[in-house]
Design a protein around this motif. Structure first.
Motif, PDB file in Angstrom:
ATOM      1  N   ASP A 114       3.718  19.703 -32.163  1.00 61.05           N
ATOM      2  CA  ASP A 114       2.410  20.470 -31.932  1.00 61.05           C
ATOM      3  C   ASP A 114       1.566  19.844 -30.675  1.00 61.05           C
ATOM      4  O   ASP A 114       0.660  19.973 -30.309  1.00 61.05           O
ATOM      5  N   LEU A 115       2.280  19.259 -29.718  1.00 58.76           N
ATOM      6  CA  LEU A 115       1.493  19.072 -28.510  1.00 58.76           C
ATOM      7  C   LEU A 115       2.586  19.305 -27.385  1.00 58.76           C
ATOM      8  O   LEU A 115       1.876  19.865 -26.193  1.00 58.76           O
ATOM      9  N   GLY A 116       3.615  18.678 -27.303  1.00 57.42           N
ATOM     10  CA  GLY A 116       4.614  19.106 -25.995  1.00 57.42           C
ATOM     11  C   GLY A 116       4.807  17.649 -25.441  1.00 57.42           C
ATOM     12  O   GLY A 116       5.042  16.675 -26.251  1.00 57.42           O
ATOM     13  N   ALA A 117       5.347  17.856 -24.116  1.00 54.89           N
ATOM     14  CA  ALA A 117       5.594  16.602 -23.367  1.00 54.89           C
ATOM     15  C   ALA A 117       4.711  15.696 -22.851  1.00 54.89           C
ATOM     16  O   ALA A 117       3.628  16.114 -22.611  1.00 54.89           O
ATOM     17  N   ILE A 118       4.805  14.353 -23.330  1.00 58.73           N
ATOM     18  CA  ILE A 118       3.920  13.442 -22.429  1.00 58.73           C
ATOM     19  C   ILE A 118       4.750  12.186 -21.857  1.00 58.73           C
ATOM     20  O   ILE A 118       5.938  12.359 -22.172  1.00 58.73           O
ATOM     21  N   THR A 119       4.233  11.443 -21.140  1.00 57.16           N
ATOM     22  CA  THR A 119       4.774  10.166 -20.577  1.00 57.16           C
ATOM     23  C   THR A 119       4.297   8.970 -21.548  1.00 57.16           C
ATOM     24  O   THR A 119       3.137   8.725 -21.581  1.00 57.16           O
ATOM     25  N   LEU A 120       5.403   8.159 -21.907  1.00 56.68           N
ATOM     26  CA  LEU A 120       4.903   6.948 -22.777  1.00 56.68           C
ATOM     27  C   LEU A 120       5.432   5.731 -21.777  1.00 56.68           C
ATOM     28  O   LEU A 120       6.517   5.518 -21.383  1.00 56.68           O
ATOM     29  N   ALA A 121       4.272   4.755 -21.730  1.00 55.13           N
ATOM     30  CA  ALA A 121       4.633   3.586 -20.934  1.00 55.13           C
ATOM     31  C   ALA A 121       4.486   2.543 -21.907  1.00 55.13           C
ATOM     32  O   ALA A 121       3.666   2.251 -22.505  1.00 55.13           O
TER      33      ALA A 121
ATOM     34  N   VAL B 130       8.565   3.821 -18.241  1.00 51.00           N
ATOM     35  CA  VAL B 130       7.891   4.846 -18.812  1.00 51.00           C
ATOM     36  C   VAL B 130       8.951   6.026 -19.198  1.00 51.00           C
ATOM     37  O   VAL B 130      10.317   6.161 -18.160  1.00 51.00           O
ATOM     38  N   ARG B 131       8.900   6.763 -19.893  1.00 45.93           N
ATOM     39  CA  ARG B 131       9.671   7.773 -20.449  1.00 45.93           C
ATOM     40  C   ARG B 131       8.995   8.923 -20.817  1.00 45.93           C
ATOM     41  O   ARG B 131       7.938   9.037 -21.215  1.00 45.93           O
TER      42      ARG B 131
END
Length: 431
Positions: free
Chosen positions: A242-249, A235-236
């Motif tokens: 246009d959205l910002g920070a998310i977590t990607l797994a 997970v990073r």
């Protein structure tokens, strides 16, 4: 079930003519064997519609296999189908070599690929539960359980001891995995409290998930052109324009008829997908088995209760197709449903990011606010956050700002300023 060493000479046995819902792919079978480290000595296709209870295949074909094992000096025979414990034992006796079925083959690959403590525990659990169904005595040993002259003694104790040790180890692993599951739940709740959207990559094995993950996150998760290159979840946190920070797994790849034992063992990992705000279903666009692979992924998502999570289909590997350019396909409401990209060639990535932003835009504040000159400090912080899309000024010197900013980022900023988002918009919204 792990192979003792790589490069074992293997004879592959595939049963053709099965019903469509249980039929396996012979090419995928060979890829699995190669991924496990086997040297394929021969591939045997058995055109039989009615499997037998004793050997799965007919006795005549068993004799042909025995001769082939001798001629090829094969170390093992691998079946592209699930074998019952009795079928496996009967075949080993008849062929006089080790026999492995599809489930055992996949377990072996998982055992080789797992790197983290959690991944190794999950694989061991699946292996032990698979082995437990095969922990039986020979005919002589079974007779010992009934007692009688010359048949009393420790024979019964050995089998029960083996079973008891297995049960103890399985309980230990399940207990440890439960702790891992709880830790993951705590981490997910922490991300939810921070209002950070979560996105999870899912898809059939070897569709390019890890390659895409590496590019988006600028990390170095192991990626290779082989089945189950990635087992351990990663997970990073990343920034989406246009959205910002998310977590990607990044998660383990699925496969046709993924053994239920593995689904259960990897449930803690797969829950990353079930709890995500959006799933990116990565698809090998040029695969002739594309439609069937999509269905298999949907089946697994249903099994882990993730089939109601919003999905964006990501058709990957368009660099291997003719006359296909990166593009977004939309539904009747104009929302993205499919993006065509090449993760390897890094084509269409900006379109993918755009589609993610559109689908998660409910996590974004879009508003116009009016800040008096006295709020110049807050104005500066909004610019630092890249939240301002446009600025104009009124006659009295006030700034009118058009904002587009991730909710999480703005809420954090306002919290440091001692104000809630509701109060901010109530006070400064430009009507």
């Amino acid at each position: 079930m792990t192979a003792e060493h790589k490069g074992e000479r293997a004879i592959l046995v595939h049963l053709d003519g099965h019903a469509a819902e249980v039929r396996e792919d012979p090419y995928e079978f060979q890829e699995l064997a190669v991924s496990a480290g086997a040297a394929i000595a021969s591939f045997v296709n058995v055109p039989r519609h009615q499997p037998t209870a004793r050997f799965l295949i007919g006795s005549g074909k068993v004799e042909e296999l025995r001769q082939l094992v001798l001629a090829e000096q094969a170390d093992l025979v691998i079946f592209n189908h699930a074998l019952t414990p009795s079928q496996e034992r009967n075949l080993e006796r008849a062929l006089e070599c080790r026999v492995l079925d599809r489930v055992g083959l996949i377990l072996d690959i998982f055992a080789q690929r797992a790197q983290t403590y959690e991944g190794k525990l999950q694989v061991e659990l699946a292996q032990l539960e698979h082995i437990s169904t095969r922990l039986v005595r020979s005919r002589t040993d079974l007779s010992r359980q009934q007692g009688g002259i010359g048949l009393r003694g420790p024979g019964e104790t050995q089998l029960e001891s083996d079973r008891r040790l297995l049960r103890v180890r399985v309980r230990q692993i399940k207990s440890r995995l439960e702790k891992v599951r709880n830790q993951r739940q705590l981490a997910r709740r922490s991300r939810q409290r921070a209002e950070m959207p979560s996105v999870s990559l899912v898809g059939y094995t070897n569709t390019g998930k890890s390659t895409l993950f590496n590019f988006l996150t600028e990390s170095e998760v192991y990626a290779a052109d082989q089945l189950f290159a990635t087992l351990d979840p990663t997970v990073r946190r990343i920034q989406i324009p246009d959205l910002g920070a998310i977590t990607l797994a990044d998660t383990v790849g699925f496969i046709r008829h993924l053994p239920h034992k593995l689904v259960e063992a990897f449930r803690a990992t797969l829950e990353e997908s079930a709890s995500a705000d959006l799933l990116l279903h990565v698809i090998d666009a040029q695969s002739p088995e594309r439609d069937e692979q999509i269905q298999q992924v949907q089946n697994v998502l249903q099994e882990i209760e993730a089939d109601d999570v919003p999905i964006l289909e990501v058709y990957n590997k368009i660099d291997l197709m003719d006359n296909v350019e990166p593009h977004i396909q939309r539904n009747d409401q104009g929302m993205p449903v499919r993006v065509w990209i090449s993760a390897y060639k890094q084509q269409g990535i900006e379109l993918l990011q755009q589609a993610i932003a559109e689908l998660l835009e409910e996590e974004i504040y879009v508003a116009t606010v009016r800040l008096a000159q006295q709020q110049s400090r807050l104005r500066g912080k909004l610019f630092d956050l890249n939240a301002v899309q446009q600025e104009t000024h009124t006659d009295d010197g006030a700034s009118v700002l058009k904002l587009r900013v991730a909710k999480m980022e703005l809420d954090k900023l306002l919290s440091r300023e001692g104000i809630t988002s509701a109060d901010f918009f109530a006070q400064y919204a430009d009507c």
